[in-house]
Each structure stands twice: as C-alpha cells, then as structure tokens.
Scaffold this active site. Sequence first.
Site, mmCIF file in Angstrom:
data_model
loop_
_atom_site.group_PDB
_atom_site.id
_atom_site.type_symbol
_atom_site.label_atom_id
_atom_site.label_comp_id
_atom_site.label_asym_id
_atom_site.label_seq_id
_atom_site.Cartn_x
_atom_site.Cartn_y
_atom_site.Cartn_z
ATOM 1 N N ASP A 85 32.508 49.364 40.555
ATOM 2 C CA ASP A 85 31.690 48.197 40.254
ATOM 3 C C ASP A 85 31.154 47.632 41.558
ATOM 4 O OD1 ASP A 85 33.747 46.751 41.444
ATOM 5 O OD2 ASP A 85 34.350 45.699 39.625
ATOM 6 N N ARG A 104 34.477 35.995 32.567
ATOM 7 C CA ARG A 104 34.227 35.775 33.994
ATOM 8 C C ARG A 104 32.736 35.520 34.224
ATOM 9 N NH1 ARG A 104 35.983 39.825 38.917
ATOM 10 N NH2 ARG A 104 34.662 41.328 37.791
#
EC number: 2.3.3.9
Length: 557
Positions: free
Chosen positions: A458, A172
Amino acid sequence: MDLVTYGSYYDVPEGVDIRGRYDAEFAKILTKDALKFVTDLHREFRNHIKYALERRREAKRRYNEGALPGFDPATRYIREQEWVCAPVPPAAADRKVEITGPVERKMIINALNSGAKVFMADFEDALSPSWENLMRGQVNLKDAVDGTISFHDKVRNRVYKLNDQTAKLFVRPRGWHLPEAHILIDGEPATGCLVDFGLFFYHNHSEFRRTQGAGFGPFFYLPKMEHSREAKIWNNVFEKAEKVAGIERGSIRATVLIETLPAVFQMNEILYELKEHSVGLNCGRWDYIFSYVKTFQAHPDRLLPDRVQVGMTQHFMKSYSDLLIRTCHRRGVHAMGGMSAQIPIKEDPVANELALELVRKDKLREVKAGHDGTWAAHPGLIPACMEVFNNNMGNAPNQIETSKREDAANITEQDLLQIPRGVRTMEGLRLNTRVGIQYVAAWLTGIGSVPLYNLMEDAATAEISRVQNWQWLRYGVELNGDELGVKVSRELFGRVVEEEMARIEKEVGTEKLKRGMYREACKIFTSQCTSPALDDFLTLDAYNYIVLHHPKESSKL
C-alpha cells in the site's frame, strides 16, 4: 444501470462547491444536511489544522538542522501521573485479529465475513482517493452498516452477502495533510479526513450504535499524527459530532496509529488528549520506517539498510513496540500489533507454508510481547493469526490487565532512535524501484492496495521505497554485497530504472504496460527519488495527477 445524470448538480449549502461528477447514488450521501455537517466541521477546525501542519513544518526544519525528536519536558507531568482512559466498550474488547483493506464493495463483504474480530475500512493508505473511490466507498459502508450490502461478481457469477456473524467495523479517514480537491468550502479544498469522517458519521452513527457498537461508536482509526495537538483536534471534532447528533460524550471511540517517529515520544500525551474517546494505539510499522527516513533526511549518519532487513527485531523497532504496549496497558486501552503483508501463494504450497510460518512467528512475538491483537492484509491469514493469539491468550479478550510491561518503563530516547543495522545492496535498490513504480501505476488508475511479489503493498510500503531511494541517492551510499564499493548515483539509478521497467514489462506484458499508467508512474516515482528536496508524501504529488487526469472524475474541473 447507469446512475450518472449529466447536467444535474448536488444541492449544497452556501459556500460549498462540488467539482466531482454527479451520480444519483452519490447524491444520497452528499445531501445538503450531510454537507452542512462537514462544512461546519471544516470551518470550525481549519485554522487549528493549518496551525498543526505549520508546527509539523517547524519540527522538520529543526530536524533538518540537526535536532533529534525526544520526549517533551513540558508534558512530563502527563507521562508521570497515574490516569487511565475511559473503559473499553464491550463491543470493542476483543480485537485479536483485525483485517484491513479499501472501501471497495466486494472487499468490505469478504473482510466482514473473514472471521476477523475487526475490519478496518480504509479511506487512507489502501485507497486511491479518486472521487469515484471515495464516494462509492461511502455508499458501500452505509449499505454495510445497514446490513443490506451485496455484490454480484459477473465474472464468477457469484453473489456475495454478509454472514450472520461479522467483524466489527472501524473506519480510517485520511490524514490531516490530505485535501479533498473535489469539494471546495469557501473557495478552498475541504480537509480530506473531515469529509471521510463527517459523511460516514452523519449517515451511520445511529444504525452503527444499534447494530455494532452496543450503544457506542462509530469506531475509527486515526492516521499520520505527529503530536498530541493533532489528537486534541480530533477529540474536539468528536465532541462536536456527538453534540450535533445528540449522543453521549465519549460514544465515538478511536485507535491512533503510531506511525511517525515524532509520535512515539507523544504516546501518553495523545492518549491523554483522547482520554474519553480512546480505545488504544497501533504499531503502524511500515509508515514508522518511512517516517524514520523522512525525519532524518538531513542526517547522513542515519542511512537505512535494505527495507526487507528493517523488521521488528531491530532495536529501535522493538523498543517502539514495547513502549507502546507499556503505555497503552498503563492507561487501560488496547496495544495493537502491526501488519502482516503476506498473501497466500496458491500456486506454490511449499512457498505458501513458509510464508505462513513467517506470519505465525511474527504473531507469536507480538502476543508474547503483550499485544492485544494484530493486523492482517488478507482473509487467508486470519486462521493462522487467530490460532496464535487464542493459544496464548485463552478466553481473555485482551491482555490489558495481565501484560503491563513494567520492564519497558526504562526505554530511553536513545533506544527509540538507535540506527538500524544491515546492508545496502543493489537488489534492495532494484526492489524499491520495481515496487514503487508498480504501486504508483496502480494508484494512478484507482487501485490503492496492490499484491506484488507475494506481499500486499500500500502507500506506506511504497513510501519506504521512495524515501530510501532518495536517501541513498542524496548521500551517494556505497553498496554492499556483489556491488561492494559501488556508489548510488543518478547515472546508476537511471540505469536501474530502465532495467526494472524492462523487467516489469516482461512480468506484466507489453500490452498491459501500454494500457496502464506505468510510464507516467515511472516519471513521478523517478522525479521524487531524484528531487533535491524530499517531498513529504508521495501521494500529495500523485493526487494532483488524479484530480487533473482521472477519467470521469469531473465535468467541472
């Protein structure tokens, strides 16, 4: 061995200036030819990217003036026509459980060995984008693709190596909005995602296709898109990369995270633009909640309850998941479920079993709804997740042909925009503040994935904390529960910040508080929560701090 060579410089193409520190290992990634590949991508697509980001700003202005996102009448023909994406490559057919994490060396080995079907190596929300992390991550991934990666943990005196059987690798890159300030191209920061994609693709496409992709790949996850025009840019990037590499068109495959509210109305269009390169969509549910608040920042009638109450059983979240499954399966690709952020609670077996039961319940809901796979944040969750999907899918690699979800065809704009129900409490405000400050403190020191209160946090979960605090402060919401009728004000928030900082100090210790970046993080987080205008991304402001203050980042900045 110290690989830093002071006074040395990278060999760069014309128009390129690298401001990050020199490192002999990084130089093997930042070769002149690799940088030329990245530079060509940046020069060809930068104006398209700038246009797409300006259209995002125009959409925000409309929403702030009272408009609501919805399905685009101009692309109704794409939604109504019968078409399918390219067939899913055999190497990416079974994705029942995917583990995600940053491109840190030990993490990569453990994730690839975890028993998951896929490891999504993250340059985005789980990574603090320091020069060290980004370039070391590219080195690590190249070693992983080559099969030579190892790690000697000196504390445990243990060497980590890859097993014979490993997860498939997806990467990603960062979103379109994030710059790479350490690489200047024609005097402007490079586009972060093109640096991440370009360096990985250039160095790994041949070996990846041989060892992991069975003639396909590399495989990617694409974050933060809001419109199909952004997917079209990615499709053009892929086609150019394939042409330069001399591989077949449609070799590169990508899954798009549907993690912004505007994108849920563009799912068919996004798949259409990536038709030859798509392997599905994913429910990026934490960022999706963040985007709901951000999209409706000027709508005081759309205030969220405590973040712990905004789960997949909320009508707008269930509708989003059901429509994603229906859209993907109608177009012949994977519909991936959301993240389980729980982590094992080793010191409390009872609490650990309760957490695992929550995970099982969430995964059972996903597989029965028709999802083809799911995400987990920790290797300890893989067996529980895999058991649920195997028990309900048998030997089938996915549910693309068997779970069409025709009942979701009637999901409306109103279903996708329904205001979530729940209460707003002082504990919700405190949790947001405590988690937000601790996450930013870790991020500033180069850690992008942080275990807090038995959950893996996160950037996405930190963003929910930030924008929810901002929303409650902006509109002076009245709290429920024990503080019934109390309004959230700057004075109240200031007191909460002081008290939560005291709690953080008690939890982590005074010495760690002094050594860490907690006070700087508190300043950044508090400033963003109380700002008159809501910043689009927490990480943009904090990134400037990393570039200017992070140790050993550069000798030239």
